[in-house]
Design a protein around this motif. Structure first.
Motif, mmCIF file in Angstrom:
data_model
loop_
_atom_site.group_PDB
_atom_site.id
_atom_site.type_symbol
_atom_site.label_atom_id
_atom_site.label_comp_id
_atom_site.label_asym_id
_atom_site.label_seq_id
_atom_site.Cartn_x
_atom_site.Cartn_y
_atom_site.Cartn_z
ATOM 1 N N LEU A 18 0.857 -1.180 0.000
ATOM 2 C CA LEU A 18 0.000 0.000 0.000
ATOM 3 C C LEU A 18 0.891 1.226 0.000
ATOM 4 N N ARG A 19 0.372 2.321 -0.529
ATOM 5 C CA ARG A 19 1.078 3.589 -0.447
ATOM 6 C C ARG A 19 0.161 4.614 0.200
ATOM 7 N N LEU A 20 0.609 5.144 1.304
ATOM 8 C CA LEU A 20 -0.133 6.189 2.000
ATOM 9 C C LEU A 20 0.367 7.555 1.555
ATOM 10 N N SER A 21 -0.542 8.517 1.574
ATOM 11 C CA SER A 21 -0.191 9.887 1.219
ATOM 12 C C SER A 21 -0.608 10.828 2.339
ATOM 13 N N CYS A 22 0.142 11.893 2.489
ATOM 14 C CA CYS A 22 -0.167 12.923 3.480
ATOM 15 C C CYS A 22 -0.044 14.283 2.805
ATOM 16 N N VAL A 23 -1.127 15.037 2.860
ATOM 17 C CA VAL A 23 -1.123 16.402 2.352
ATOM 18 C C VAL A 23 -1.566 17.318 3.470
ATOM 19 N N ARG A 66 11.196 -2.649 4.624
ATOM 20 C CA ARG A 66 9.895 -2.924 4.007
ATOM 21 C C ARG A 66 9.138 -1.642 3.674
ATOM 22 N N PHE A 67 9.292 -0.623 4.492
ATOM 23 C CA PHE A 67 8.608 0.653 4.295
ATOM 24 C C PHE A 67 9.606 1.688 3.788
ATOM 25 N N SER A 68 9.076 2.617 3.020
ATOM 26 C CA SER A 68 9.915 3.693 2.501
ATOM 27 C C SER A 68 9.136 5.003 2.544
ATOM 28 N N ILE A 69 9.718 6.007 3.179
ATOM 29 C CA ILE A 69 9.088 7.323 3.243
ATOM 30 C C ILE A 69 9.753 8.225 2.217
ATOM 31 N N SER A 70 8.939 9.040 1.559
ATOM 32 C CA SER A 70 9.472 9.941 0.543
ATOM 33 C C SER A 70 8.590 11.175 0.475
ATOM 34 N N ARG A 71 9.054 12.172 -0.255
ATOM 35 C CA ARG A 71 8.247 13.377 -0.404
ATOM 36 C C ARG A 71 8.330 13.861 -1.845
ATOM 37 N N ASP A 72 7.260 14.485 -2.269
ATOM 38 C CA ASP A 72 7.218 15.167 -3.570
ATOM 39 C C ASP A 72 7.017 16.639 -3.254
ATOM 40 N N ASN A 73 8.077 17.399 -3.369
ATOM 41 C CA ASN A 73 8.002 18.811 -2.983
ATOM 42 C C ASN A 73 7.148 19.638 -3.937
ATOM 43 N N VAL A 74 7.009 19.192 -5.159
ATOM 44 C CA VAL A 74 6.147 19.919 -6.100
ATOM 45 C C VAL A 74 4.691 19.774 -5.664
ATOM 46 N N LYS A 75 4.321 18.562 -5.309
ATOM 47 C CA LYS A 75 2.954 18.315 -4.848
ATOM 48 C C LYS A 75 2.797 18.576 -3.350
ATOM 49 N N THR A 77 3.621 16.698 -0.880
ATOM 50 C CA THR A 77 3.003 15.469 -0.366
ATOM 51 C C THR A 77 4.098 14.560 0.173
ATOM 52 N N VAL A 78 3.779 13.896 1.265
ATOM 53 C CA VAL A 78 4.688 12.899 1.837
ATOM 54 C C VAL A 78 4.031 11.539 1.708
ATOM 55 N N TYR A 79 4.811 10.563 1.293
ATOM 56 C CA TYR A 79 4.303 9.217 1.051
ATOM 57 C C TYR A 79 4.935 8.212 2.010
ATOM 58 N N LEU A 80 4.200 7.153 2.230
ATOM 59 C CA LEU A 80 4.752 5.995 2.933
ATOM 60 C C LEU A 80 4.429 4.774 2.086
ATOM 61 N N GLN A 81 5.448 4.259 1.423
ATOM 62 C CA GLN A 81 5.303 3.052 0.637
ATOM 63 C C GLN A 81 5.527 1.859 1.553
#
Length: 115
Positions: A18-23, A66-75, A77-81
């Motif tokens: 699953l991929r979670l998103s945070c805005v 197993r989990f990977s956190i990342s961010r898209d600075n343009v959007k 948004t922070v993700y948790l894969q």
């Protein structure tokens, strides 16, 4: 009013992903450290991952690899894969950031992993 909103939770079988998103509203996530926490029934809330504005990351031992956190600075948004999910990963997952000495939390998104 600052608001964080998580999305992407759901029901998945063990081994799935699953991929979670945070805005956020009224706050820029890209310039703040953002964390993902989770809370399972009857357990304390625990931090599973964080990412700094510089892209440094940190993970709980239980999810590292197993989990990977990342961010898209343009959007902004922070993700948790989340990969190789286990039934023990079942919890409500929350996004968190701190800004001007206040802590902000989203409403949470439920992740349920079936065996």
């Amino acid at each position: 009013q600052v608001q964080l909103v998580e999305s992407g939770g759901g029901l998945v079988q063990a081994g799935g992903s699953l991929r979670l998103s945070c805005v956020a509203s009224r706050i820029t996530l890209s310039i703040n450290t953002v964390s993902w926490y989770r809370q399972a029934p009857g357990k304390q809330r625990e931090r599973v991952a964080l990412i700094t504005p510089y892209g440094d990351t940190n993970y709980a031992d239980s999810v590292r690899g197993r989990f990977s956190i990342s961010r898209d600075n343009v959007k902004d948004t922070v993700y948790l894969q989340m990969n190789s999910l286990k039934p023990d990963d079942t919890a409500v997952y929350y996004c968190n950031t701190n800004w001007t000495k206040a802590a902000y939390w989203g409403q949470g998104t439920q992740v349920t992993v079936s065996s």
